[in-house]
Design a protein around this motif. Structure first.
Motif, short mmCIF file in Angstrom:
data_model
loop_
_atom_site.label_atom_id
_atom_site.label_comp_id
_atom_site.label_asym_id
_atom_site.label_seq_id
_atom_site.Cartn_x
_atom_site.Cartn_y
_atom_site.Cartn_z
N GLY A 146 -8.18 10.41 42.20
CA GLY A 146 -8.69 10.59 43.56
C GLY A 146 -9.97 9.84 43.84
N GLN A 147 -10.70 9.43 42.79
CA GLN A 147 -11.94 8.67 42.95
C GLN A 147 -11.72 7.16 42.84
OE1 GLN A 147 -11.90 11.59 40.82
NE2 GLN A 147 -12.41 12.55 42.78
N GLY A 148 -10.48 6.76 42.64
CA GLY A 148 -10.17 5.34 42.55
C GLY A 148 -10.22 4.76 41.15
N ASN A 149 -10.48 5.59 40.14
CA ASN A 149 -10.51 5.11 38.76
C ASN A 149 -9.09 4.80 38.29
OD1 ASN A 149 -13.39 5.61 38.42
ND2 ASN A 149 -12.84 7.78 38.44
N LYS A 150 -8.94 3.70 37.54
CA LYS A 150 -7.61 3.25 37.15
C LYS A 150 -7.40 3.26 35.64
CE LYS A 150 -7.02 0.12 41.11
NZ LYS A 150 -6.73 -1.27 41.54
N GLN A 151 -6.18 3.58 35.24
CA GLN A 151 -5.73 3.44 33.87
C GLN A 151 -4.43 2.65 33.86
OE1 GLN A 151 -5.91 7.03 31.28
NE2 GLN A 151 -6.47 8.10 33.17
N LEU A 152 -4.25 1.80 32.87
CA LEU A 152 -3.05 0.98 32.79
C LEU A 152 -2.19 1.41 31.60
CD1 LEU A 152 -4.53 -2.58 33.47
CD2 LEU A 152 -3.56 -0.97 35.11
N ARG A 153 -0.89 1.32 31.76
CA ARG A 153 0.07 1.59 30.69
C ARG A 153 1.16 0.53 30.78
NH1 ARG A 153 -3.46 4.76 29.68
NH2 ARG A 153 -3.37 7.04 29.62
N GLN A 154 1.61 0.05 29.64
CA GLN A 154 2.75 -0.86 29.60
C GLN A 154 3.72 -0.37 28.55
OE1 GLN A 154 2.01 -5.16 30.03
NE2 GLN A 154 3.38 -5.50 28.27
N PHE A 155 5.00 -0.32 28.91
CA PHE A 155 5.97 0.25 27.98
C PHE A 155 7.37 -0.33 28.21
CE2 PHE A 155 5.10 3.10 31.55
CZ PHE A 155 6.36 3.37 32.08
N ASN A 156 8.23 -0.07 27.23
CA ASN A 156 9.64 -0.45 27.29
C ASN A 156 10.49 0.80 27.47
OD1 ASN A 156 9.82 -3.51 26.21
ND2 ASN A 156 8.23 -2.43 25.06
N ILE A 157 11.53 0.69 28.28
CA ILE A 157 12.44 1.81 28.51
C ILE A 157 13.86 1.40 28.11
CG2 ILE A 157 13.36 3.46 30.18
CD1 ILE A 157 11.02 2.84 31.99
N PHE A 158 14.49 2.24 27.32
CA PHE A 158 15.88 2.04 26.93
C PHE A 158 16.68 3.28 27.33
CE2 PHE A 158 13.02 0.04 23.92
CZ PHE A 158 13.49 -1.26 23.83
N LYS A 159 17.90 3.09 27.79
CA LYS A 159 18.75 4.24 28.09
C LYS A 159 20.19 3.92 27.74
CE LYS A 159 21.41 3.44 31.97
NZ LYS A 159 22.78 3.89 32.31
N LYS A 160 20.92 4.95 27.35
CA LYS A 160 22.33 4.78 27.00
C LYS A 160 23.10 6.01 27.45
CE LYS A 160 25.44 3.59 23.16
NZ LYS A 160 25.83 2.27 23.71
N ASP A 161 24.21 5.79 28.14
CA ASP A 161 25.04 6.89 28.62
C ASP A 161 26.02 7.31 27.53
OD1 ASP A 161 23.75 6.34 30.97
OD2 ASP A 161 25.47 5.41 31.95
N GLY A 211 27.11 11.98 32.89
CA GLY A 211 26.92 13.14 32.00
C GLY A 211 25.71 12.97 31.09
N ASP A 212 25.85 13.39 29.86
CA ASP A 212 24.75 13.31 28.90
C ASP A 212 24.36 11.85 28.66
OD1 ASP A 212 25.09 16.02 28.76
OD2 ASP A 212 25.64 16.08 26.63
N GLN A 213 23.08 11.64 28.42
CA GLN A 213 22.59 10.29 28.13
C GLN A 213 21.28 10.39 27.34
OE1 GLN A 213 20.68 9.61 32.62
NE2 GLN A 213 21.97 8.07 31.77
N ASP A 214 20.85 9.25 26.81
CA ASP A 214 19.64 9.21 25.99
C ASP A 214 18.63 8.22 26.58
OD1 ASP A 214 20.70 11.00 24.06
OD2 ASP A 214 21.77 9.33 23.09
N PHE A 215 17.35 8.52 26.38
CA PHE A 215 16.26 7.65 26.80
C PHE A 215 15.26 7.48 25.66
CE2 PHE A 215 17.87 9.38 30.73
CZ PHE A 215 17.74 8.36 31.66
N LEU A 216 14.73 6.27 25.55
CA LEU A 216 13.64 6.00 24.62
C LEU A 216 12.58 5.20 25.36
CD1 LEU A 216 12.93 6.38 21.53
CD2 LEU A 216 13.55 3.96 21.29
N VAL A 217 11.34 5.68 25.34
CA VAL A 217 10.22 5.00 25.99
C VAL A 217 9.19 4.67 24.92
CG1 VAL A 217 8.43 5.15 27.76
CG2 VAL A 217 10.62 6.31 28.11
N VAL A 218 8.87 3.38 24.77
CA VAL A 218 7.96 2.92 23.72
C VAL A 218 6.79 2.19 24.37
CG1 VAL A 218 7.71 1.61 21.60
CG2 VAL A 218 9.93 2.65 22.16
N PHE A 219 5.56 2.67 24.12
CA PHE A 219 4.37 2.10 24.74
C PHE A 219 3.85 0.91 23.93
CE2 PHE A 219 4.67 6.07 26.89
CZ PHE A 219 4.05 5.88 28.11
N GLU A 220 3.41 -0.13 24.67
CA GLU A 220 2.85 -1.34 24.06
C GLU A 220 1.35 -1.48 24.31
OE1 GLU A 220 6.21 -4.73 23.90
OE2 GLU A 220 5.42 -4.33 25.90
#
Length: 259
Positions: free
Chosen positions: A53-68, A73-82
């Motif tokens: 709310g004060q305008g301060n910023k944080q950065l994140r970079q990551f990879n997203i993988f998903k498979k049905d 129906g059911d599926q999987d996700f993997l999120v890996v931060f760089e």
């Protein structure tokens, strides 16, 4: 005669209600499919900017993988931060279940700790952002009741009310679903009678025949903070191995996939 007319009216009203429920169920299912199930599997990079709310910023970079495991129906996700260094190699694993609570694990490299995320924590902040854990893999359609409350040439407007309001912080939310892409372009959450949270899709491109989100934003209207995510390098149907979505990947995600 009056009894016959009354019975006929009841039948007609019941039929209309049943058809409305069927229509809205089909709309929501198609929107959920467009948002979370394009391709049998997928990979993309993401850049997240968290602004308070004060305008301060944080950065994140990551990879997203998903498979049905099953389409819709059911599926999987993997999120890996760089990036940045304080979250590098942090990993989120989600084994999503349609008929039951998802299984979620988070690996924190600084503590060399992998922990299971409780089902009750699915609507808590994802790595300090305005996204919730539930936003990553999607909220189960079985948890809400849906009503079509508006429609024009371009969009459907749907209201969703939780079946068990004790499990969530909102009273209801409204979705604006684009008729061409069937993506939910805006979702507005209400609590205590007022709008307090808003999720928006800001940019869509077609990739390999799939309408694909390239920019999204979630805003907390109570704090005026928001999180902006920009996606790039999306790829579909690349043949991801099921072994990628196991607990082994929490500590050793395959770096050769980070294209």
């Amino acid at each position: 005669m009056k009894k016959i007319i009354f019975t006929l009216l009841i039948f007609l009203v019941s039929t209309v209600i049943a058809e409305d429920k069927k229509e809205v169920a089909s709309i929501v299912k198609e929107a959920y499919q467009a948002c979370y199930y394009p391709g049998d599997d997928a990979q993309r990079k993401a850049r997240m900017v968290i602004v308070d709310g004060q305008g301060n910023k944080q950065l994140r970079q990551f990879n997203i993988f998903k498979k049905d495991k099953e389409d819709g129906g059911d599926q999987d996700f993997l999120v890996v931060f760089e990036k940045p260094s304080d979250v590098k190699n942090t990993v989120l694993l989600v084994n999503k279940h349609v008929a039951s609570d998802d299984d979620r694990w988070l690996y924190l490299p600084g503590l060399d700790l992998d922990k299971r995320i409780a089902a009750s924590d699915k609507r808590t902040s994802f790595v300090g952002s305005n996204y919730f854990y539930e936003d990553i893999s999607g909220r189960s359609l079985q948890l809400d009741n849906f009503v079509l409350i508006g429609e024009n040439d371009n969009s459907y407007k749907v209201k969703a009310t939780p079946k068990d309001p004790t499990l969530v912080e909102f009273e209801f939310y409204e979705m604006l679903i684009n008729k061409n892409t069937m993506l939910p372009m805006r979702m507005e959450y209400y609590a205590d009678g007022s709008l307090y949270r808003k999720a928006e899709i800001l940019e869509v491109k077609t990739v390999e025949g799939y309408p694909t989100v390239f920019k999204s934003k979630i805003t907390d209207l109570r704090t005026n903070g928001y999180t902006l995510v920009q996606f790039r390098k999306p790829n579909y149907n690349i043949g991801l191995d099921e072994k990628l979505f196991t607990e082994r990947s929490l500590r050793n995600p395959p770096k050769n996939l980070f294209k």
